[in-house]
Design a protein around this motif. Structure first.
Motif, mmCIF file in Angstrom:
data_model
loop_
_atom_site.group_PDB
_atom_site.id
_atom_site.type_symbol
_atom_site.label_atom_id
_atom_site.label_comp_id
_atom_site.label_asym_id
_atom_site.label_seq_id
_atom_site.Cartn_x
_atom_site.Cartn_y
_atom_site.Cartn_z
ATOM 1 N N GLY A 70 15.602 -7.573 8.417
ATOM 2 C CA GLY A 70 14.481 -8.330 7.847
ATOM 3 C C GLY A 70 13.148 -7.654 8.113
ATOM 4 N N TRP A 71 12.954 -7.169 9.338
ATOM 5 C CA TRP A 71 11.704 -6.477 9.654
ATOM 6 C C TRP A 71 11.595 -5.196 8.830
ATOM 7 C CZ3 TRP A 71 10.451 -1.658 11.530
ATOM 8 C CH2 TRP A 71 9.094 -1.471 11.778
ATOM 9 N N LEU A 72 12.696 -4.472 8.718
ATOM 10 C CA LEU A 72 12.667 -3.225 7.949
ATOM 11 C C LEU A 72 12.313 -3.506 6.489
ATOM 12 C CD1 LEU A 72 13.605 -0.092 8.424
ATOM 13 C CD2 LEU A 72 15.241 -0.806 6.708
ATOM 14 N N HIS A 76 8.950 -2.250 4.623
ATOM 15 C CA HIS A 76 9.093 -1.499 3.374
ATOM 16 C C HIS A 76 8.116 -2.025 2.326
ATOM 17 C CE1 HIS A 76 11.136 -0.623 -0.557
ATOM 18 N NE2 HIS A 76 10.968 0.575 -0.058
ATOM 19 N N TYR A 77 8.085 -3.342 2.159
ATOM 20 C CA TYR A 77 7.134 -3.928 1.203
ATOM 21 C C TYR A 77 5.689 -3.615 1.591
ATOM 22 C CZ TYR A 77 10.892 -6.864 -0.737
ATOM 23 O OH TYR A 77 12.029 -7.315 -1.337
ATOM 24 N N THR A 78 5.393 -3.821 2.863
ATOM 25 C CA THR A 78 4.019 -3.624 3.332
ATOM 26 C C THR A 78 3.603 -2.169 3.233
ATOM 27 O OG1 THR A 78 4.350 -5.464 4.863
ATOM 28 C CG2 THR A 78 2.449 -4.065 5.253
ATOM 29 N N LEU A 151 7.011 4.872 4.505
ATOM 30 C CA LEU A 151 7.496 4.437 3.195
ATOM 31 C C LEU A 151 8.787 5.167 2.829
ATOM 32 C CD1 LEU A 151 7.216 2.803 0.622
ATOM 33 C CD2 LEU A 151 5.654 4.555 -0.250
ATOM 34 N N SER A 152 8.837 6.453 3.070
ATOM 35 C CA SER A 152 10.027 7.236 2.739
ATOM 36 C C SER A 152 11.245 6.774 3.545
ATOM 37 C CB SER A 152 9.746 8.719 3.007
ATOM 38 O OG SER A 152 10.905 9.479 2.797
ATOM 39 N N ILE A 153 11.060 6.582 4.842
ATOM 40 C CA ILE A 153 12.170 6.142 5.704
ATOM 41 C C ILE A 153 12.659 4.761 5.286
ATOM 42 C CG2 ILE A 153 12.763 5.406 8.059
ATOM 43 C CD1 ILE A 153 10.823 7.665 9.019
ATOM 44 N N ASP A 155 12.230 3.153 2.432
ATOM 45 C CA ASP A 155 12.786 3.159 1.084
ATOM 46 C C ASP A 155 14.223 3.662 1.113
ATOM 47 O OD1 ASP A 155 12.302 2.726 -1.783
ATOM 48 O OD2 ASP A 155 12.572 4.900 -1.938
ATOM 49 N N LYS A 156 14.441 4.774 1.781
ATOM 50 C CA LYS A 156 15.782 5.362 1.875
ATOM 51 C C LYS A 156 16.737 4.402 2.583
ATOM 52 C CE LYS A 156 18.151 9.259 4.058
ATOM 53 N NZ LYS A 156 18.790 8.616 5.199
ATOM 54 N N THR A 157 16.300 3.827 3.684
ATOM 55 C CA THR A 157 17.173 2.957 4.465
ATOM 56 C C THR A 157 17.515 1.676 3.722
ATOM 57 O OG1 THR A 157 16.179 3.845 6.484
ATOM 58 C CG2 THR A 157 17.483 1.840 6.708
ATOM 59 N N VAL A 158 16.526 1.053 3.108
ATOM 60 C CA VAL A 158 16.780 -0.184 2.374
ATOM 61 C C VAL A 158 17.762 0.084 1.234
ATOM 62 C CG1 VAL A 158 15.738 -1.907 0.833
ATOM 63 C CG2 VAL A 158 14.656 -1.371 3.019
#
Length: 166
Positions: A70-72, A76-78, A151-153, A155-158
């Motif tokens: 949830g935090w990730l 990601h959004y923020t 953002l890159s991390i 985005d990739k993880t999500v």
């Protein structure tokens, strides 16, 4: 309405009895009436209900994973918004090194079988990487370059972990 519907779908997949699903219906009812303060209150109650239910049904490890994921998703959004509209004040909102360390530590304590999951491993690795990026002095900004890395991390993880969960 969509939040309540998503929660109901997820709860059904987890086997949550319908009798415990009154809160999403209340959220939907108040949203349809435009009673926004009550919607936010019900969403807060719903969060507590979800945490309790997840712990009862799936256990403490699942709750730890839920918090970290949830935090990730939230960062990601923020980080998307902050990266697109970078300014130093906005970037400092993401400064939470102790919180990220705690999430990573909690993931390190989960059952070994769950730890072997590629999604959990990726989530834990991402948290460790993010911890370094959000660990800036108090009242300092996260650099634009590090915002792009965050953002890159995320985005990739999500994308990867959602794909694995399907």
């Amino acid at each position: 309405n969509s939040c309540a519907s998503d929660i109901e779908k997820l709860a059904k997949k987890m086997g949550v009895p319908d009798a415990r699903m009154t809160r999403p219906r209340l959220v939907r009812m108040y949203a349809n009436r435009g009673e926004w303060p009550r919607v936010f209150l019900e969403l807060a109650y719903l969060q507590v209900d979800i945490e309790t239910t997840v712990q009862e049904i799936a256990g403490t490890d699942c709750k730890k994973i839920l918090y970290a994921a949830g935090w990730l998703q939230g960062i990601h959004y923020t980080s998307t918004v902050v990266s697109e509209n970078y300014n130093e004040d906005a970037s400092s909102m993401l400064r939470e090194p102790r919180f990220v360390e705690e999430l990573a530590q909690q993931l390190g304590q989960i059952d070994a079988k769950k730890k072997d999951s590629p999604a959990i491993t990726e989530l834990a690795d991402s948290l460790k990487s993010l911890c370094d990026l959000v660990n800036v002095p108090k009242n300092a900004a996260i650099s634009k370059e590090n915002m792009e890395k965050i953002l890159s991390i995320t985005d990739k993880t999500v994308k990867s972990t959602v794909g694995q969960a399907k």
